[in-house]
Scaffold this active site. Sequence first.
Site, PDB file in Angstrom:
ATOM      1  N   HIS B  36       0.730  -1.301   0.065  1.00 25.87           N
ATOM      2  CA  HIS B  36      -0.004  -0.018   0.085  1.00 25.87           C
ATOM      3  C   HIS B  36       0.903   1.175   0.049  1.00 25.87           C
ATOM      4  O   HIS B  36       0.734   2.082  -0.705  1.00 25.87           O
ATOM      5  CB  HIS B  36      -0.819   0.133   1.297  1.00 25.87           C
ATOM      6  CG  HIS B  36      -1.802  -1.101   1.480  1.00 25.87           C
ATOM      7  ND1 HIS B  36      -1.718  -1.897   2.197  1.00 25.87           N
ATOM      8  CD2 HIS B  36      -3.023  -1.154   0.820  1.00 25.87           C
ATOM      9  CE1 HIS B  36      -2.632  -3.146   2.350  1.00 25.87           C
ATOM     10  NE2 HIS B  36      -3.462  -2.672   1.293  1.00 25.87           N
ATOM     11  N   LYS B 148      -0.890  -7.080  -7.664  1.00 22.27           N
ATOM     12  CA  LYS B 148      -1.011  -8.295  -7.125  1.00 22.27           C
ATOM     13  C   LYS B 148      -2.590  -8.716  -7.308  1.00 22.27           C
ATOM     14  O   LYS B 148      -2.695  -9.762  -7.942  1.00 22.27           O
ATOM     15  CB  LYS B 148      -0.908  -8.138  -5.481  1.00 22.27           C
ATOM     16  CG  LYS B 148      -1.478  -9.613  -4.992  1.00 22.27           C
ATOM     17  CD  LYS B 148      -1.000  -9.813  -3.407  1.00 22.27           C
ATOM     18  CE  LYS B 148      -1.945  -8.892  -2.628  1.00 22.27           C
ATOM     19  NZ  LYS B 148      -3.017  -9.488  -2.572  1.00 22.27           N
ATOM     20  N   MET B 183       3.341  -8.997  -0.736  1.00 23.03           N
ATOM     21  CA  MET B 183       2.715  -8.588   0.345  1.00 23.03           C
ATOM     22  C   MET B 183       1.171  -8.662   0.422  1.00 23.03           C
ATOM     23  O   MET B 183       0.749  -8.057  -0.769  1.00 23.03           O
ATOM     24  CB  MET B 183       3.098  -7.080   0.921  1.00 23.03           C
ATOM     25  CG  MET B 183       4.658  -7.118   1.120  1.00 23.03           C
ATOM     26  SD  MET B 183       5.091  -5.814   1.827  1.00 23.03           S
ATOM     27  CE  MET B 183       6.997  -6.140   2.221  1.00 23.03           C
ATOM     28  N   SER B 185      -2.288  -7.977   3.166  1.00 22.76           N
ATOM     29  CA  SER B 185      -3.044  -8.048   4.593  1.00 22.76           C
ATOM     30  C   SER B 185      -3.372  -9.338   5.232  1.00 22.76           C
ATOM     31  O   SER B 185      -3.235  -9.603   6.409  1.00 22.76           O
ATOM     32  CB  SER B 185      -4.214  -7.125   4.627  1.00 22.76           C
ATOM     33  OG  SER B 185      -3.922  -6.038   4.097  1.00 22.76           O
TER      34      SER B 185
END
Lengths: 279, 279
Positions: B36, B148, B183, B185
């Site tokens: 992010h 992603k 990456m 969350s």
Amino acid sequence: MQIIRTLAKMQKSVARRDRSQVTGFVPTMGFLHQGHLSLVERCRENCDICVVSIFVNPAQFGPKEDLANYPRDLEQDLKLLSKYGVDQVFLPTQEDMYPSGYRTWVEVEGWSSILCGASRPGHFRGVATVVLKLLHLVQPQKMFMGSKDFQQTVILEKLLQDLNLETRIIRCPIVREADGLAMSSRNSYLNAEQRIQARCLFQALQQAKILYQQGTNSSQALIQVAREIISAAGGRPDYIKLVDATTLEERDEADDNTRLLLAVFIGTTRLIDNDALSA
Amino acid sequence: MQIIRTLAKMQKSVARRDRSQVTGFVPTMGFLHQGHLSLVERCRENCDICVVSIFVNPAQFGPKEDLANYPRDLEQDLKLLSKYGVDQVFLPTQEDMYPSGYRTWVEVEGWSSILCGASRPGHFRGVATVVLKLLHLVQPQKMFMGSKDFQQTVILEKLLQDLNLETRIIRCPIVREADGLAMSSRNSYLNAEQRIQARCLFQALQQAKILYQQGTNSSQALIQVAREIISAAGGRPDYIKLVDATTLEERDEADDNTRLLLAVFIGTTRLIDNDALSA
């Protein structure tokens, strides 16, 4: 009066627009009548810039509907719009609006599959999508719509609210011929005999209104009288329904927030009309 | 850094905005990681005003998915965004975004029901709808998205194009951990053993890339090697597909315009990754 034929030119014009001015928008499918022109007048009175679009939107016609035969008269439309002081006429092409590979659709769920949506699957999806596209292109503060397409207006207001658009819909009254028939481009399909039969829509609404004002609340009784008038005139009802004017839900009893909605076939022409029964 | 918690305040802020300034937007679901933050950095570099939204969008979670458990850490997120020089953080509530009676949905047909959409019915409808709402509210010229979520980016670019929005998507590279794991969350769901297993997604992409660069074009062979690496590590592939990077159609042969897309369960956690095999 500026005539804009491409999306890019519309977007450029919006980018140059003075943001302190209020832009009003009247989306149409052309073949303009006094109903459309009343929206243009209202737009002129209330806004600094008046934009009218003419686009016969294929996405809102079903496969068996009248897209190919939908009446068109661009030359006459442009004359009228110029006379009414329109600033910009937007004439996008089908190819620009729905290029090859187009696949994005917006739907106001539930409300799009009842009433007119039940007889015209996909119709309101097509309407919602094209109006959202036009709003992105034209970016008006106000959009002027006639009340003949009552369900359409309710659906589009919901769309604007749900999607957090700041455009406001200004609902304008139905404009009628001298005998009460609501003006519609599709009235041009009627022959002389059918044109007389078509009076039954307004007559049915009027009769229901009289009954209501005399104290009849029952939707069944109000619908029954409307049905009789329509059938006697030779019309074939697609639906006659009393609905909540906010939620479009069917109601058993008429009150100040209900509306009687009609769709009627006169020959093969499908006409719609509606009225609040109060006042 | 301004924190904006209501739709009305966001709209007011946009109305006051200097139109000569370029606004960039990074939509997120929070629990921010370096992926992010790379978008925020890119936004800062390329725009005058940087707006980040944090909104865990219930509409993009299925009934059996992880909405309730989705990781959240607003305090830490705000610290990071402040440090990265964000101008406005938009924190709408679920009640404001989807009030009672909400019923409008946008869908990029076909592309929303394949790949991740096949395992997550309704997911991309939820994503498309919330992003359209956020774009109406924030009105950025540029929106920054990580690669992603490759299918998501392709779908949203199509949405913007089809609906004639002028916001442009800036695609940014995938940010990876030291061992190659993209990456996410959702990586926070992994225990120590699973965290090691999760390396298999990147390893599978790397191995397929080596094969392709050595001359293997067959999607079957490329997918087979990826599947073996994932299975050997204890991952359970949801799908492994070679697709056209523009149309998302499955392809039999890899070339410069194809992309290998993976979705893999590590335990109960579903992770995604993708790569172009060329270059």
